[in-house]
Enzyme design. Structure first.
Site, PDB file in Angstrom:
ATOM      1  N   GLU A   1      -3.832   0.610   4.402  1.00 16.84           N
ATOM      2  CA  GLU A   1      -2.964   0.464   5.566  1.00 16.84           C
ATOM      3  C   GLU A   1      -2.631   1.817   6.171  1.00 16.84           C
ATOM      4  O   GLU A   1      -2.599   1.958   7.406  1.00 16.84           O
ATOM      5  CB  GLU A   1      -1.678  -0.266   5.171  1.00 16.84           C
ATOM      6  CG  GLU A   1      -0.700  -0.441   6.315  1.00 16.84           C
ATOM      7  CD  GLU A   1       0.642  -1.021   5.874  1.00 16.84           C
ATOM      8  OE1 GLU A   1       1.505  -1.216   6.753  1.00 16.84           O
ATOM      9  OE2 GLU A   1       0.836  -1.272   4.663  1.00 16.84           O
TER      10      GLU A   1
ATOM     11  N   HIS B   1       3.644   4.510   6.431  1.00 17.49           N
ATOM     12  CA  HIS B   1       3.204   5.040   5.136  1.00 17.49           C
ATOM     13  C   HIS B   1       2.550   6.414   5.313  1.00 17.49           C
ATOM     14  O   HIS B   1       2.781   7.086   6.323  1.00 17.49           O
ATOM     15  CB  HIS B   1       2.310   4.033   4.411  1.00 17.49           C
ATOM     16  CG  HIS B   1       2.900   2.654   4.410  1.00 17.49           C
ATOM     17  ND1 HIS B   1       4.007   2.314   3.664  1.00 17.49           N
ATOM     18  CD2 HIS B   1       2.559   1.537   5.118  1.00 17.49           C
ATOM     19  CE1 HIS B   1       4.330   1.046   3.888  1.00 17.49           C
ATOM     20  NE2 HIS B   1       3.469   0.557   4.774  1.00 17.49           N
TER      21      HIS B   1
ATOM     22  N   GLU C   1       3.425  -5.206  13.146  1.00 18.13           N
ATOM     23  CA  GLU C   1       2.486  -5.584  12.088  1.00 18.13           C
ATOM     24  C   GLU C   1       1.244  -6.115  12.802  1.00 18.13           C
ATOM     25  O   GLU C   1       1.228  -7.225  13.331  1.00 18.13           O
ATOM     26  CB  GLU C   1       3.097  -6.657  11.180  1.00 18.13           C
ATOM     27  CG  GLU C   1       4.346  -6.215  10.420  1.00 18.13           C
ATOM     28  CD  GLU C   1       4.040  -5.351   9.194  1.00 18.13           C
ATOM     29  OE1 GLU C   1       2.835  -5.088   8.934  1.00 18.13           O
ATOM     30  OE2 GLU C   1       4.990  -4.931   8.506  1.00 18.13           O
TER      31      GLU C   1
ATOM     32  N   HIS D   1       2.209  -0.786  11.606  1.00 14.85           N
ATOM     33  CA  HIS D   1       1.921  -1.270  10.248  1.00 14.85           C
ATOM     34  C   HIS D   1       0.849  -2.353  10.295  1.00 14.85           C
ATOM     35  O   HIS D   1       0.409  -2.778  11.358  1.00 14.85           O
ATOM     36  CB  HIS D   1       3.189  -1.847   9.615  1.00 14.85           C
ATOM     37  CG  HIS D   1       4.200  -0.812   9.233  1.00 14.85           C
ATOM     38  ND1 HIS D   1       4.298  -0.288   7.963  1.00 14.85           N
ATOM     39  CD2 HIS D   1       5.169  -0.194   9.969  1.00 14.85           C
ATOM     40  CE1 HIS D   1       5.270   0.607   7.916  1.00 14.85           C
ATOM     41  NE2 HIS D   1       5.824   0.680   9.137  1.00 14.85           N
TER      42      HIS D   1
END
Length: 302
Positions: free
Chosen positions: A129, A92, A266, A184
């Site tokens: 995040e 992101h 993740e 992430h």
């Protein structure tokens, strides 16, 4: 007149002989000291100073005083990734929230079309995040560079948004990365805990062809999962991967369009209070960066 013994020399001669002997002794001792100081026949004297190794990765002499052997071990440790290229993709972008229209644009990921990018998730307290991924990525970059790697970022908070997922993959391909990682954190329900690594599925459709990277990416993912678990103490996901900490997906453009070994990590579930407590802790994030570095190093060393 001889009485069967050696006659004693006169007193003046005895004094002269004593002076000569003393002088010879002094000269001999001085020569021995000069010989020792020059290190003849032995190791040179230790100065206690820095034993530089010229790696340029930090202060020399970090061998804890173990001399040349320790310095050589330090050099090998610092140069373990010399010549390797690692691409880090901080998931992101902190500015995506201000560019909703741009990141909603559809891009081709081979077997589908998806949004250019998304805003990502956050903890219940609002820790984004995108902020988490950028912090961990920067910490990992420092460690990887100390190991000798060239580290390329897809974004460093220096872009207005994105880049789009297809561009993120392209950046790794263009850099001819030896390993690529997208960092992430998940946004699942409370009670879902732990980390997992996403591996590329075999996709051969349109611009996507992962046939050559499926196997090495799995090895990268396995090494990463092992080291991340060991270093951080975090459990493998209890809701994805059936306890393996590994998941295979074919719907992520960052994997579908990659031509170099690549995985997603993740690091935990931001919506679970216990995981969130770790993800918001700078000390834990440093452990995460070290786990990432060790996992990548294990993969590239084998």
């Amino acid at each position: 007149m001889s009485n069967g013994s050696t006659p004693s020399p006169p007193r003046r001669l005895r004094g002269t002989l004593l002076v000569v002997v003393a002088a010879v002794a002094v000269v001999g001792l001085g020569g021995w000291l000069v010989w020792r100081s020059a290190g003849a026949g032995g190791a040179p004297p230790r100065t206690g100073g820095i034993s530089g190794h010229g790696s340029g990765h930090g202060p020399a002499g970090e061998d804890g005083g173990h001399g040349a052997r320790g310095g050589e071990a330090d050099k090998k440790r610092h140069d373990s990734l010399q010549g390797k290229v690692v691409v880090i993709d901080p998931g992101h972008n902190p500015h995506n929230n201000d560019h909703g229209r741009e990141i909603a644009r559809q891009v081709d990921i081979g077997n589908d079309r998806k949004e250019c990018d998304t805003t990502g998730t956050s903890t219940n307290d609002g820790y984004a995040e995108a902020s988490f991924t950028l912090d961990v990525a920067r910490r990992a970059r420092t460690l990887l560079q100390k190991a000798g790697a060239k580290v390329v970022f897809t974004q460093d908070g220096d872009r207005p948004y994105g880049p789009c997922v297809d561009k993120r993959a392209a950046l790794g391909n263009t850099a001819h990365a030896d390993a690529a990682l997208s960092i992430h954190a998940d946004g699942s329900g409370a009670g879902n805990r732990g980390f997992h690594v996403i591996l590329p599925a075999r996709v051969t459709d349109g611009p996507a062809d992962t046939a050559a990277i499926v196997a090495p990416s799995r090895k990268l993912g396995e090494r990463l999962a092992d080291r991340f678990h060991t270093v951080t103490g975090s459990a493998r996901s209890n809701y994805i991967g059936h306890g393996t900490g590994l998941d295979v997906r074919s719907d992520l453009g960052g994997l579908n369009l990659s031509t170099v070994p690549k995985v997603f990590l993740e690091c935990g579930n931001m919506r679970d209070p216990k995981d969130a407590a770790q993800l918001t802790d700078p000390r834990w994030r440093q452990k995460a960066a070290r786990g990432i570095t060790e996992g990548i190093t294990d993969f590239l060393a084998h």
